[in-house]
Design an enzyme around this catalytic site. Structure first.
Site, mmCIF file in Angstrom:
data_model
loop_
_atom_site.group_PDB
_atom_site.id
_atom_site.type_symbol
_atom_site.label_atom_id
_atom_site.label_comp_id
_atom_site.label_asym_id
_atom_site.label_seq_id
_atom_site.Cartn_x
_atom_site.Cartn_y
_atom_site.Cartn_z
ATOM 1 N N VAL A 1 102.361 76.523 -41.550
ATOM 2 C CA VAL A 1 103.017 77.489 -42.440
ATOM 3 C C VAL A 1 103.792 78.530 -41.620
ATOM 4 O O VAL A 1 104.939 78.869 -41.941
ATOM 5 C CB VAL A 1 101.986 78.193 -43.355
ATOM 6 C CG1 VAL A 1 102.676 79.195 -44.265
ATOM 7 C CG2 VAL A 1 101.227 77.161 -44.184
ATOM 8 N N GLY B 1 100.215 63.319 -42.174
ATOM 9 C CA GLY B 1 100.188 64.785 -42.138
ATOM 10 C C GLY B 1 99.895 65.416 -43.487
ATOM 11 O O GLY B 1 100.008 66.630 -43.655
ATOM 12 N N LYS C 1 91.234 78.054 -54.974
ATOM 13 C CA LYS C 1 92.443 78.348 -55.757
ATOM 14 C C LYS C 1 92.094 78.702 -57.201
ATOM 15 O O LYS C 1 92.731 79.564 -57.806
ATOM 16 C CB LYS C 1 93.389 77.148 -55.704
ATOM 17 C CG LYS C 1 93.989 76.942 -54.312
ATOM 18 C CD LYS C 1 94.654 75.594 -54.202
ATOM 19 C CE LYS C 1 95.351 75.427 -52.870
ATOM 20 N NZ LYS C 1 95.826 74.048 -52.671
HETATM 21 N N1 NAP Z 1 99.495 73.892 -44.712
HETATM 22 C C1 NAP Z 1 99.735 74.156 -46.004
HETATM 23 O O1 NAP Z 1 100.445 73.416 -46.685
HETATM 24 C C2 NAP Z 1 99.159 75.394 -46.649
HETATM 25 C C3 NAP Z 1 99.443 75.645 -48.001
HETATM 26 C C4 NAP Z 1 98.948 76.816 -48.600
HETATM 27 C C5 NAP Z 1 98.192 77.692 -47.850
HETATM 28 N N2 NAP Z 1 97.905 77.391 -46.536
HETATM 29 C C6 NAP Z 1 97.087 78.343 -45.795
HETATM 30 O O2 NAP Z 1 97.881 78.907 -44.749
HETATM 31 C C7 NAP Z 1 97.051 79.215 -43.637
HETATM 32 C C8 NAP Z 1 97.611 78.516 -42.401
HETATM 33 O O3 NAP Z 1 97.592 77.121 -42.623
HETATM 34 P P1 NAP Z 1 98.337 76.111 -41.617
HETATM 35 O O4 NAP Z 1 98.327 74.792 -42.308
HETATM 36 O O5 NAP Z 1 99.615 76.681 -41.151
HETATM 37 O O6 NAP Z 1 97.267 76.075 -40.396
HETATM 38 P P2 NAP Z 1 97.545 75.606 -38.907
HETATM 39 O O7 NAP Z 1 98.640 74.613 -38.864
HETATM 40 O O8 NAP Z 1 96.215 75.243 -38.345
HETATM 41 O O9 NAP Z 1 98.069 76.926 -38.194
HETATM 42 C C9 NAP Z 1 97.268 78.027 -37.882
HETATM 43 C C10 NAP Z 1 97.872 78.705 -36.676
HETATM 44 O O10 NAP Z 1 97.183 79.918 -36.449
HETATM 45 C C11 NAP Z 1 96.817 79.958 -35.071
HETATM 46 N N3 NAP Z 1 95.604 80.755 -34.923
HETATM 47 C C12 NAP Z 1 94.379 80.514 -35.458
HETATM 48 N N4 NAP Z 1 93.516 81.461 -35.081
HETATM 49 C C13 NAP Z 1 94.202 82.316 -34.299
HETATM 50 C C14 NAP Z 1 93.851 83.497 -33.613
HETATM 51 N N5 NAP Z 1 92.609 83.984 -33.633
HETATM 52 N N6 NAP Z 1 94.818 84.131 -32.913
HETATM 53 C C15 NAP Z 1 96.071 83.635 -32.855
HETATM 54 N N7 NAP Z 1 96.471 82.527 -33.483
HETATM 55 C C16 NAP Z 1 95.535 81.868 -34.208
HETATM 56 C C17 NAP Z 1 96.636 78.527 -34.656
HETATM 57 O O11 NAP Z 1 96.763 78.435 -33.251
HETATM 58 P P3 NAP Z 1 96.525 77.055 -32.459
HETATM 59 O O12 NAP Z 1 97.825 76.326 -32.606
HETATM 60 O O13 NAP Z 1 96.248 77.514 -31.091
HETATM 61 O O14 NAP Z 1 95.380 76.348 -33.117
HETATM 62 C C18 NAP Z 1 97.762 77.849 -35.400
HETATM 63 O O15 NAP Z 1 98.975 77.929 -34.706
HETATM 64 C C19 NAP Z 1 95.639 78.759 -44.013
HETATM 65 O O16 NAP Z 1 94.922 79.855 -44.520
HETATM 66 C C20 NAP Z 1 95.878 77.734 -45.108
HETATM 67 O O17 NAP Z 1 94.792 77.631 -46.000
HETATM 68 C C21 NAP Z 1 98.376 76.272 -45.924
#
Ligand code: NAP
Length: 382
Positions: free
Chosen positions: A11, A170, A188
């Site tokens: 995201v 993915g 949700k």
């Molecule tokens: N993906 C979707 O379609 C979607 C839809 C709706 C809501 N969301 C929500 O959006 C949020 C993010 O989802 P995502 O899919 O983007 O997750 P993601 O791909 O796992 O990305 C999370 C990012 O945050 C970084 N991170 C985690 N902990 C950290 C910390 N302590 N300090 C610095 N960076 C940190 C991770 O770093 P690393 O790369 O080093 O692991 C990664 O780059 C979640 O809460 C999810 O529920 C996602």
């Protein structure tokens, strides 16, 4: 307007790329936890670099997880910064803490991206609730499980194969538990019900049964009976203090709106006292739709457009699932001690129960599961 981005994964990179075309909302710093030379001076390992930067007025939390995301958002609010987050799991537990702090510090707090991604569903729910009494909400809020069920239904495939395929493409995470056990849908539903009905809901009080145990043979049975299976959420206002709220696989007859949700689409409905039934349909997940919802929240912050901040939920609902009754499909190796008709064919015991309250069936399923970990149940609509 300058933002501090916490996390640049699926995201976060969508938000970053969406904002690269804009001049009114720019990225000041990005919190990372491993070297990202490609981000140059924007990257920092230290949250203080964002919280102490007077030019950054808004923090976007897209790291996921409970901690340190919660601590960082609270500190950002106390530092007088607006916050936008997509973190549904965290919001299901901490919406009240965050909204209360946001009001206390006079900042804006946006959650548009947490349910329904690009539809935009939550935004409309937040608007509708100001001038209408929402009576119920229901539908499909998890794209991954819909993709799995739709593919199994269409191609007659095995659950494990479809899940592996979704992971390779993915659409499903390496650890798919939150999706297939219904936890993502529950989070949700919890956020939606709190917003819709105006009191907070404890996520641990919502009944949930996921699709982890569904088999190709189950789907085959549903087809024979003329049903399509979808993982549905449902919440209904009972009175000022009580709601029903549950997540369960549900068998739907032909023509039911949810059966038209194909692949990873979401379809969410709500019933308002004045507006009647409304449906929201579209892409609920993925970096582009979710980034769109985050950036929509940022545009509202820029325009000082306050919805939930001005009129947050107040008090707590008691969840009571004893009033909603329907029949259930049950597949179990255990003996079933409730009135039910046994289905013919297949190796396992399959039953269609008499109508029974949702809370009773979920309690029974929890106890049956101890002896039969492969148990599967599905509510039957109609
Ligand atoms: N993906 C979707 O379609 C979607 C839809 C709706 C809501 N969301 C929500 O959006 C949020 C993010 O989802 P995502 O899919 O983007 O997750 P993601 O791909 O796992 O990305 C999370 C990012 O945050 C970084 N991170 C985690 N902990 C950290 C910390 N302590 N300090 C610095 N960076 C940190 C991770 O770093 P690393 O790369 O080093 O692991 C990664 O780059 C979640 O809460 C999810 O529920 C996602």
């Amino acid at each position: 307007m300058k933002i501090g981005l916490l996390g640049i994964g699926t995201v976060g990179s969508g938000v970053f790329s969406h904002l690269s075309d804009r001049e009114d909302i720019t990225v000041g710093k990005i919190l990372v936890r491993r070297e990202r030379p490609d981000l140059g001076d924007l990257a920092t390992f230290h949250i203080e670099d964002i919280l102490n930067d007077p030019e950054i007025d808004t923090v976007v939390e897209v790291m996921g997880g409970m901690e340190p995301a919660f601590e960082y958002m609270m500190r950002a609010i106390r530092a007088g910064k607006n916050v936008a987050t997509a973190n549904k799991l965290l919001l299901s537990y901490h919406l009240e803490d965050l909204l209360t702090a946001a009001r206390e510090y006079g900042v804006q707090f946006k959650i548009d991206a947490s349910v329904g991604g690009g539809i935009p569903y939550l935004f409309n729910l937040m608007r509708s609730r100001r001038t209408d009494t929402i009576r119920s909400l229901f539908g499909i809020v998890n794209g991954t499980t819909n993709l799995i069920l739709d593919t199994m239904q269409t191609h007659g495939s095995d659950f494990d194969d479809v899940l592996a395929q979704a992971q390779r493409a993915g659409y499903a995470e390496a650890d798919p538990s939150a999706d297939i056990d219904g936890i993502d849908s529950l989070s949700k539903l919890c956020i939606s019900a709190s917003v819709a009905f105006g009191k907070y809901v404890n996520p641990e009080h919502i009944s949930v049964f996921g699709i982890r145990n569904i088999t190709r043979e189950d789907i085959h049975q549903f087809k024979k009976l003329g049903y399509v299976c979808r993982l549905l959420v449902r919440a209904e206002r009972i009175d000022d203090d009580h709601i029903s709220a549950f997540v369960e696989p549900t068998l739907l007859g032909p023509g039911e709106p949810e059966t038209t949700a194909r692949r990873n689409d979401n379809l969410i409905g709500l019933v308002g006292t004045y507006t009647g039934q409304q449906y929201f349909y579209g892409q609920g997940v993925g970096n582009d739709p979710t980034a769109f919802a985050v950036v929509s929240g940022l545009a509202d912050i820029r325009d000082n457009f306050r919805l939930l901040e001005n009129d947050p939920p107040s008090g707590r609902f008691i969840v009571d699932n004893s009033h909603i009754m329907h029949r259930y499909y049950v597949r179990t190796t255990s003996r079933l001690s409730i009135p039910a008709e046994k289905l013919r064919g297949g190796e396992s015991n399959r039953y269609i129960t008499a109508p029974m309250p949702v809370d009773r069936m979920h309690a029974l399923a929890a106890s049956l599961r101890m002896r039969d970990p492969g148990l599967f149940i599905a509510g039957i609509r109609g």
